[in-house]
Design a protein around this motif. Structure first.
Motif, PDB file in Angstrom:
ATOM      1  N   VAL A  50     -35.374 -52.478 -12.988  1.00 31.79           N
ATOM      2  CA  VAL A  50     -35.829 -51.492 -13.976  1.00 31.79           C
ATOM      3  C   VAL A  50     -34.971 -51.446 -15.234  1.00 31.79           C
ATOM      4  CG1 VAL A  50     -36.691 -49.150 -14.232  1.00 31.79           C
ATOM      5  CG2 VAL A  50     -36.537 -50.145 -11.968  1.00 31.79           C
ATOM      6  N   TYR A  53     -31.585 -47.745 -16.828  1.00 30.05           N
ATOM      7  CA  TYR A  53     -31.939 -46.326 -16.735  1.00 30.05           C
ATOM      8  C   TYR A  53     -30.787 -45.458 -16.237  1.00 30.05           C
ATOM      9  CZ  TYR A  53     -32.264 -47.133 -11.717  1.00 30.05           C
ATOM     10  OH  TYR A  53     -31.962 -47.458 -10.423  1.00 30.05           O
ATOM     11  N   HIS A  64     -27.535 -44.875  -8.721  1.00 30.47           N
ATOM     12  CA  HIS A  64     -27.999 -44.085  -7.589  1.00 30.47           C
ATOM     13  C   HIS A  64     -29.281 -44.690  -7.054  1.00 30.47           C
ATOM     14  CE1 HIS A  64     -29.958 -42.415 -11.204  1.00 30.47           C
ATOM     15  NE2 HIS A  64     -30.990 -42.166 -10.426  1.00 30.47           N
ATOM     16  N   ILE A 110     -30.647 -35.527  -6.020  1.00 29.18           N
ATOM     17  CA  ILE A 110     -30.837 -34.660  -7.185  1.00 29.18           C
ATOM     18  C   ILE A 110     -29.709 -33.633  -7.264  1.00 29.18           C
ATOM     19  CG2 ILE A 110     -32.406 -33.065  -8.353  1.00 29.18           C
ATOM     20  CD1 ILE A 110     -33.486 -35.865  -8.033  1.00 29.18           C
ATOM     21  N   LEU A 113     -26.753 -35.384  -8.554  1.00 30.58           N
ATOM     22  CA  LEU A 113     -26.923 -35.657  -9.991  1.00 30.58           C
ATOM     23  C   LEU A 113     -26.633 -34.409 -10.807  1.00 30.58           C
ATOM     24  CD1 LEU A 113     -30.146 -37.814 -10.438  1.00 30.58           C
ATOM     25  CD2 LEU A 113     -27.991 -38.184 -11.610  1.00 30.58           C
TER      26      LEU A 113
ATOM     27  N   GLY B   8     -36.490 -44.469 -15.066  1.00 26.95           N
ATOM     28  CA  GLY B   8     -36.674 -45.818 -14.564  1.00 26.95           C
ATOM     29  C   GLY B   8     -37.330 -45.869 -13.197  1.00 26.95           C
ATOM     30  N   MET B   9     -36.858 -45.023 -12.296  1.00 18.10           N
ATOM     31  CA  MET B   9     -37.331 -45.096 -10.922  1.00 18.10           C
ATOM     32  C   MET B   9     -38.243 -43.933 -10.545  1.00 18.10           C
ATOM     33  SD  MET B   9     -35.905 -47.886  -9.834  1.00 18.10           S
ATOM     34  CE  MET B   9     -35.275 -48.095  -8.181  1.00 18.10           C
ATOM     35  N   PHE B  11     -37.324 -40.879  -9.490  1.00 18.27           N
ATOM     36  CA  PHE B  11     -36.889 -39.937  -8.454  1.00 18.27           C
ATOM     37  C   PHE B  11     -35.550 -39.279  -8.750  1.00 18.27           C
ATOM     38  CE2 PHE B  11     -33.672 -42.703  -6.940  1.00 18.27           C
ATOM     39  CZ  PHE B  11     -34.178 -43.985  -6.979  1.00 18.27           C
ATOM     40  N   GLY B  12     -34.827 -39.780  -9.733  1.00 17.20           N
ATOM     41  CA  GLY B  12     -33.486 -39.244  -9.958  1.00 17.20           C
ATOM     42  C   GLY B  12     -33.389 -38.474 -11.251  1.00 17.20           C
ATOM     43  N   THR B  13     -33.098 -39.222 -12.314  1.00 12.17           N
ATOM     44  CA  THR B  13     -32.879 -38.556 -13.595  1.00 12.17           C
ATOM     45  C   THR B  13     -34.133 -37.846 -14.108  1.00 12.17           C
ATOM     46  OG1 THR B  13     -33.117 -40.763 -14.514  1.00 12.17           O
ATOM     47  CG2 THR B  13     -30.935 -39.863 -14.451  1.00 12.17           C
TER      48      THR B  13
END
Lengths: 144, 94
Positions: A50, A53, A64, A110, A113, B8-9, B11-13
């Motif tokens: 990806v 990101y 992560h 999350i 994060l 990007g994915m 699920f996180g940011t």
């Protein structure tokens, strides 16, 4: 008490590229019992697939993946790079600090994060982290 | 109002971003619904506004709704400055 273990910290490391940095950040999670080697690979694969990101702020990369890719307990690792490394992010390159996170449970990543965002989003704390001499100093700044 | 947050994915940011937007909107009296997603799934989803990390936003070019690019996902001020005016405008349009 901090979630950051002494063995999960490497200060002023010399590394060549983003994949090396992500790999080391994952290995530190493995060494401190926070994740399995599969988790490191999942983070590297995510980056390769990806892109950058994970560079969520200027100079800061947070590798992560999902908890079901091999996390064992909540925690994070911290690498301060001696020479900043480009990760391929147009705005936030080059990366100076790499913090891999591992969370457990459906939303554990999350929560981690958000915790790390609270610390690194604080400019004063970020500057102190960039200048901390050793783990003892870091553990007084990073109190999550 | 329905906001799509994209990373990007997916699920996180993007989830962190969505929560930050919802909390910021609530502080200003707006209720925002939304979902976090990745780039591939974002295309064609119906929503009022898309908020994405900047490297992702660059790939969202032919959307029918406004796309907001966030450079620093740790900077709540940047998120507020860029997103709140659009939430206010969309609320007025109903």
């Amino acid at each position: 008490m901090t979630l950051l273990k002494e063995k999960a910290v490497k200060l002023d490391v010399e590394l060549d590229n983003a994949v090396e940095a992500i790999r080391l950040s994952g290995e530190l999670l493995v060494e401190t019992g926070c994740a399995t080697e599969e988790y490191t690979q999942a983070m590297i694969d995510g980056y390769k697939r990806v892109g950058p990101y994970i560079v969520i702020a200027p100079g800061i990369a947070i590798p992560h993946s999902r908890p079901d890719n091999g996390t064992l307990q909540s925690g994070f690792s911290l690498i301060r790079l001696k020479q900043p490394i480009p990760f391929g992010h147009e705005k936030n390159d080059p990366v100076k600090l790499v913090c891999a996170i591992s969370g457990v449970g459906d939303n554990g990543h999350i929560e981690m994060l958000q915790k790390i965002a609270m610390v690194l989003g604080d400019k004063d704390k970020f500057n102190k982290i960039m200048h901390a001499k050793d783990y003892d100093e870091l553990s007084k700044i990073i109190t999550i | 109002m329905y906001i799509l947050s994209v990373c990007g994915m997916g699920f996180g940011t993007s989830l962190m971003l969505l929560m930050d937007i919802q909390s910021m909107a609530k502080d200003h009296g707006y209720t925002v619904e939304g979902e976090a997603t990745d780039l591939g799934s974002a295309k064609g989803k119906s929503c009022d506004l898309i908020v994405a990390s900047s490297e992702i936003a660059a790939s969202l070019t032919d959307e029918e709704v406004p796309v907001v690019a966030i450079d620093n996902l740790l900077d709540k001020d940047e998120i507020k400055e860029k997103v709140l005016p659009l939430i206010e405008r969309l609320s007025k349009e109903g």
